[in-house]
Write a protein that holds these residues in place. Structure first.
Motif, PDB file in Angstrom:
ATOM      1  N   VAL A  14      42.879  36.259 -30.522  1.00  0.00           N
ATOM      2  CA  VAL A  14      43.746  37.178 -29.795  1.00  0.00           C
ATOM      3  C   VAL A  14      43.060  37.546 -28.483  1.00  0.00           C
ATOM      4  O   VAL A  14      41.848  37.783 -28.462  1.00  0.00           O
ATOM      5  CB  VAL A  14      44.032  38.446 -30.628  1.00  0.00           C
ATOM      6  CG1 VAL A  14      44.828  39.470 -29.823  1.00  0.00           C
ATOM      7  CG2 VAL A  14      44.784  38.081 -31.904  1.00  0.00           C
ATOM      8  N   ALA A  15      43.811  37.605 -27.406  1.00  0.00           N
ATOM      9  CA  ALA A  15      43.256  37.941 -26.095  1.00  0.00           C
ATOM     10  C   ALA A  15      43.967  39.158 -25.527  1.00  0.00           C
ATOM     11  O   ALA A  15      45.198  39.290 -25.641  1.00  0.00           O
ATOM     12  CB  ALA A  15      43.399  36.764 -25.128  1.00  0.00           C
ATOM     13  N   GLU A  16      43.186  40.025 -24.910  1.00  0.00           N
ATOM     14  CA  GLU A  16      43.748  41.186 -24.211  1.00  0.00           C
ATOM     15  C   GLU A  16      44.543  40.711 -23.001  1.00  0.00           C
ATOM     16  O   GLU A  16      44.108  39.812 -22.269  1.00  0.00           O
ATOM     17  CB  GLU A  16      42.603  42.105 -23.763  1.00  0.00           C
ATOM     18  CG  GLU A  16      43.037  43.327 -22.992  1.00  0.00           C
ATOM     19  CD  GLU A  16      41.853  44.161 -22.518  1.00  0.00           C
ATOM     20  OE1 GLU A  16      42.094  45.201 -21.891  1.00  0.00           O
ATOM     21  OE2 GLU A  16      40.702  43.753 -22.757  1.00  0.00           O
ATOM     22  N   ARG A  17      45.703  41.311 -22.796  1.00  0.00           N
ATOM     23  CA  ARG A  17      46.490  40.964 -21.610  1.00  0.00           C
ATOM     24  C   ARG A  17      45.831  41.551 -20.366  1.00  0.00           C
ATOM     25  O   ARG A  17      45.681  42.759 -20.257  1.00  0.00           O
ATOM     26  CB  ARG A  17      47.923  41.495 -21.738  1.00  0.00           C
ATOM     27  CG  ARG A  17      48.819  40.572 -22.530  1.00  0.00           C
ATOM     28  CD  ARG A  17      50.275  40.780 -22.158  1.00  0.00           C
ATOM     29  NE  ARG A  17      51.162  39.862 -22.845  1.00  0.00           N
ATOM     30  CZ  ARG A  17      51.420  38.631 -22.438  1.00  0.00           C
ATOM     31  NH1 ARG A  17      50.851  38.170 -21.349  1.00  0.00           N
ATOM     32  NH2 ARG A  17      52.248  37.858 -23.114  1.00  0.00           N
ATOM     33  N   LEU A  18      45.418  40.677 -19.471  1.00  0.00           N
ATOM     34  CA  LEU A  18      44.713  41.098 -18.275  1.00  0.00           C
ATOM     35  C   LEU A  18      45.681  41.189 -17.104  1.00  0.00           C
ATOM     36  O   LEU A  18      46.746  40.581 -17.097  1.00  0.00           O
ATOM     37  CB  LEU A  18      43.600  40.098 -17.946  1.00  0.00           C
ATOM     38  CG  LEU A  18      42.547  39.874 -19.037  1.00  0.00           C
ATOM     39  CD1 LEU A  18      41.655  38.702 -18.658  1.00  0.00           C
ATOM     40  CD2 LEU A  18      41.720  41.136 -19.258  1.00  0.00           C
ATOM     41  N   LYS A  19      45.279  41.976 -16.104  1.00  0.00           N
ATOM     42  CA  LYS A  19      46.012  42.058 -14.854  1.00  0.00           C
ATOM     43  C   LYS A  19      45.188  41.394 -13.765  1.00  0.00           C
ATOM     44  O   LYS A  19      43.983  41.621 -13.681  1.00  0.00           O
ATOM     45  CB  LYS A  19      46.290  43.523 -14.484  1.00  0.00           C
ATOM     46  CG  LYS A  19      47.169  44.257 -15.486  1.00  0.00           C
ATOM     47  CD  LYS A  19      48.581  43.698 -15.519  1.00  0.00           C
ATOM     48  CE  LYS A  19      49.473  44.500 -16.450  1.00  0.00           C
ATOM     49  NZ  LYS A  19      50.840  43.956 -16.507  1.00  0.00           N
ATOM     50  N   PRO A  20      45.806  40.570 -12.920  1.00  0.00           N
ATOM     51  CA  PRO A  20      47.215  40.181 -12.919  1.00  0.00           C
ATOM     52  C   PRO A  20      47.543  39.189 -14.034  1.00  0.00           C
ATOM     53  O   PRO A  20      46.646  38.634 -14.665  1.00  0.00           O
ATOM     54  CB  PRO A  20      47.378  39.527 -11.543  1.00  0.00           C
ATOM     55  CG  PRO A  20      46.031  38.927 -11.274  1.00  0.00           C
ATOM     56  CD  PRO A  20      45.039  39.925 -11.832  1.00  0.00           C
TER      57      PRO A  20
END
Length: 302
Positions: free
Chosen positions: A144-150
């Motif tokens: 699972v990966a954290e949603r990064l910005k951008p």
């Protein structure tokens, strides 16, 4: 996309396109130079890293903490230099880049067909450990990966990890847990970085003498699917080879409510993580707030 987001995405893109083509000694020197420059600037990340190390090594004075934070930044940049270069590593280089102890806990678990959860803290290079599993053992896994910005940066990380043989699910959105459970029921492997709660609804644990919150997911998945839960800790040393240890399984308690079982299992994970972190604190790349007292803006350092 904002100018800052475009710059961030461009810098990471430059790292993956340029650093991976550098000779390894050059990449090592570049990483160390960047680490030392960042350490000397004493920015928020370095100060937070130092404050976290102060909890791990409570008897350390200012000079020792400064040494630790400098070594920590060098370890952190080693992680990034390796990660930028991993897509260009040969299978032989990946196999030779990691030496785990007590691997039988993992291989026996996979052979049993019951599914295995590997839970790791932010120690050394978890991406390299994952690449080693897919290359040396030939075992694909889901993470699972954290949603990064951008969003384009998140897409880069997903493509990078998928290129190493991982199935990557987004942390947000609510469907990750169900997919992980299905993979485990099918006898698959799930790998989760599990020393920092991203949901604000994790399980409280005692961690180096104070309260922190860690994800409940690994314990809940083990209870729901019957999968084996194995803590893993990693470390660097002076060699190019990363070392690691697969800890003994954390069993589901025979008695208690679901919440009580989850609490006990997550505490056992935290204890295993603490063992590895205490032995090599400089390889723990925790540049964010973790302990509950530090998450409260009226308490603790910034």
């Amino acid at each position: 996309m904002s100018t800052a987001d475009r710059l961030t995405d461009a810098l990471y893109g430059l790292g993956w396109s340029t650093v991976k083509n550098l000779p390894e000694p050059v990449a090592v020197r570049l990483g160390r130079t960047i680490a030392d420059l960042a350490w000397k600037r004493r920015g928020k990340g370095v100060l937070r890293l130092e404050a976290n190390y102060a909890r791990v090594v409570p008897d350390a004075g200012p000079e020792r903490l400064a040494e630790l934070s400098r070594a920590g930044m060098r370890s952190y940049l080693r992680y990034w230099m390796e990660s930028f270069r991993l897509p260009a590593w040969s299978p032989e280089r990946v196999r030779g880049g990691f030496q785990p102890k007590d691997l039988h806990h993992l291989t026996d678990g996979l052979a049993s067909g019951r599914g295995v959860i590997l839970a790791l803290p932010h120690l050394a290079n978890w991406d390299l450990a994952g690449a080693w599993v897919t290359t040396e053992l030939g075992t694909p896994f889901t993470t699972v990966a954290e949603r990064l910005k951008p969003e384009t940066l998140y897409d880069r990380f997903v493509a990078y990890r998928e290129g190493l043989g991982m199935e990557v699910l987004p942390h947000s959105g609510g469907s990750a847990f169900g997919t992980l459970a299905r993979r485990l029921r099918d006898g698959g492997l799930v790998c989760l970085v599990a020393d920092r709660d991203l949901s604000a609804s994790g399980t409280e644990v005692d961690f180096f003498g104070d309260r922190a919150r860690m994800p409940a997911g690994p314990a809940l998945l083990a209870q729901q699917t019957g999968a084996l839960l194995l803590p893993v800790t990693l470390r660097y040393d002076d060699s190019p080879v990363m070392k690691g240890r697969v800890h003994p399984p954390i069993e589901v308690p025979r008695t208690g409510t679901r919440a009580e079982k989850t609490s006990a299992m997550t505490q056992s994970l935290a204890d295993a993580f603490a063992t590895g972190i205490a032995e090599h604190p400089e390889d723990w790349h925790m540049l964010q707030r973790l302990w509950l007292a530090d998450l409260d803006p009226t308490k603790g350092p910034s």
